[in-house]
Enzyme design. Sequence first.
Site, PDB file in Angstrom:
ATOM      1  N   ASP A   1      41.593  39.684  36.736  1.00 61.66           N
ATOM      2  CA  ASP A   1      41.275  40.831  35.814  1.00 61.66           C
ATOM      3  C   ASP A   1      41.878  41.953  36.705  1.00 61.66           C
ATOM      4  O   ASP A   1      42.509  43.043  35.832  1.00 61.66           O
ATOM      5  CB  ASP A   1      39.757  40.779  35.839  1.00 61.66           C
ATOM      6  CG  ASP A   1      39.105  41.833  34.777  1.00 61.66           C
ATOM      7  OD1 ASP A   1      40.012  42.021  33.687  1.00 61.66           O
ATOM      8  OD2 ASP A   1      38.121  42.362  34.637  1.00 61.66           O
TER       9      ASP A   1
ATOM     10  N   LYS B   1      40.491  33.864  48.295  1.00 61.19           N
ATOM     11  CA  LYS B   1      40.039  34.556  49.247  1.00 61.19           C
ATOM     12  C   LYS B   1      39.256  33.505  50.138  1.00 61.19           C
ATOM     13  O   LYS B   1      38.060  33.553  50.465  1.00 61.19           O
ATOM     14  CB  LYS B   1      39.023  35.513  48.866  1.00 61.19           C
ATOM     15  CG  LYS B   1      38.210  36.521  49.823  1.00 61.19           C
ATOM     16  CD  LYS B   1      39.336  37.502  50.446  1.00 61.19           C
ATOM     17  CE  LYS B   1      38.587  38.324  51.607  1.00 61.19           C
ATOM     18  NZ  LYS B   1      39.800  39.131  52.142  1.00 61.19           N
TER      19      LYS B   1
ATOM     20  N   ASP C   1      43.652  40.283  49.216  1.00 58.58           N
ATOM     21  CA  ASP C   1      43.806  41.760  49.490  1.00 58.58           C
ATOM     22  C   ASP C   1      45.102  42.014  50.047  1.00 58.58           C
ATOM     23  O   ASP C   1      45.847  42.991  49.701  1.00 58.58           O
ATOM     24  CB  ASP C   1      42.828  42.189  50.702  1.00 58.58           C
ATOM     25  CG  ASP C   1      42.479  40.990  51.494  1.00 58.58           C
ATOM     26  OD1 ASP C   1      42.813  39.836  51.385  1.00 58.58           O
ATOM     27  OD2 ASP C   1      41.630  41.097  52.512  1.00 58.58           O
TER      28      ASP C   1
ATOM     29  N   TYR D   1      32.564  35.592  36.585  1.00 53.56           N
ATOM     30  CA  TYR D   1      32.269  36.215  35.360  1.00 53.56           C
ATOM     31  C   TYR D   1      31.693  35.377  34.258  1.00 53.56           C
ATOM     32  O   TYR D   1      31.387  35.384  32.897  1.00 53.56           O
ATOM     33  CB  TYR D   1      33.688  36.715  34.548  1.00 53.56           C
ATOM     34  CG  TYR D   1      34.290  37.854  35.047  1.00 53.56           C
ATOM     35  CD1 TYR D   1      33.717  38.546  36.354  1.00 53.56           C
ATOM     36  CD2 TYR D   1      35.343  38.631  34.537  1.00 53.56           C
ATOM     37  CE1 TYR D   1      34.286  39.530  36.727  1.00 53.56           C
ATOM     38  CE2 TYR D   1      35.898  39.588  34.874  1.00 53.56           C
ATOM     39  CZ  TYR D   1      35.420  40.359  36.205  1.00 53.56           C
ATOM     40  OH  TYR D   1      36.055  41.240  36.431  1.00 53.56           O
TER      41      TYR D   1
END
Length: 335
Positions: free
Chosen positions: A229, A172, A205, A123
């Site tokens: 987010d 991740k 995930d 972001y």
Amino acid sequence: MHNVTLIKGDGIGPSIMDVAVKIIDASGVKINWEEADAGMAAYDKYGTAIPDQTLISIDKNRVAFKGPLTTPVGKGFRSINVALRQKYDLYANIRPARSWKGAQSKFEDIDIIVIRENTEGLYMGLEHYLTKEKDVAESLAVITRKGSERIVDYAFKYARDNGRKKVTLCHKANILKYTSGLFLDVGREVAARYPEIEFDEKIIDATCMHLVMDPHQFDVIVTTNMFGDILSDLTAGLVGGLGLIPGANIGEDTALFEAVHGSAPDIAGKNLANPAAVIMAGVMMLQYLGERDAANRIQAALEKVVNAGDNVTPDLNPSSRAGTIEMGEAIIAEL
Ligand code: NAD
């Protein structure tokens, strides 16, 4: 007397912020509200979505209470929310999701705090086209040791100071070996400094699946910007939706308090918007300002009204005739 910059925002913003300000004033806390514009309202008035006067006010007061701001999708000015977080280095975004007796949801007794890194990752706004034809686009995610260390440390300190037992770091790093990998490596180092708090690490995930299937295993979650987010909307969904989730944006010397939800243009001007999230953002602000007694009293009054279920907005009780204004009046009556 505290000086606070008040940005009422767009869409449902002014209606819910008016209610929240009235409730905070009714608690007896002395706040000098300095009103300032930002977002679409400011853009229409001044041709800029974040006028200098607003920044001067935040520079001076160092605490801001902000309604949701509309951001054009895919074009137009950059998100003012993102710009404010970066300008004041508001690196920690705290988003608590708790079950309410008065709110319908699939689970009971959820109490999860998402702590999201708020200034780095995908972001940062480092996006551009790679070709003249604009058919290849690139976005850069930047993760730093300093940024990772201070957010994971914030999460552990938060857990320690608030009687929490466990911090789950979401990443991740199996695919994003450098960016998410750095965040995870630094996170493990920080975790080792807090042996009294349980540490868990999960791939993002898998985290989503576990949150939906067995949310009670989570306590405090710490993660990078975009994952945080998304996860905090997921945790909002576990407890009945965005209308009940506040957010605090904390930096070294400045803090900004807001709801997690947006400006809800579909219900603006209809007296339908649930003010609970901005009221709770106000409670977080009062805690930050050291006004714990007023914060507790407002939270208790809000809980009484929401759990009773009569004087609440239709998102909480579809058969209720009350709207934003009536819900605010009921909370003030409880106070
Ligand atoms: P949204 O959160 O505004 O609305 C999503 C849905 O939730 C809508 O159906 C809306 O009616 C409902 N909703 C939201 N808040 C509610 C409340 N307090 N009471 C009852 N129902 C509520 O999300 P969106 O529609 O994706 O975004 C609208 C605008 O808000 C966009 O311009 C977006 O960029 C902006 N936005 C701003 C912020 C912020 O200022 N922090 C956060 C998210 C989105």
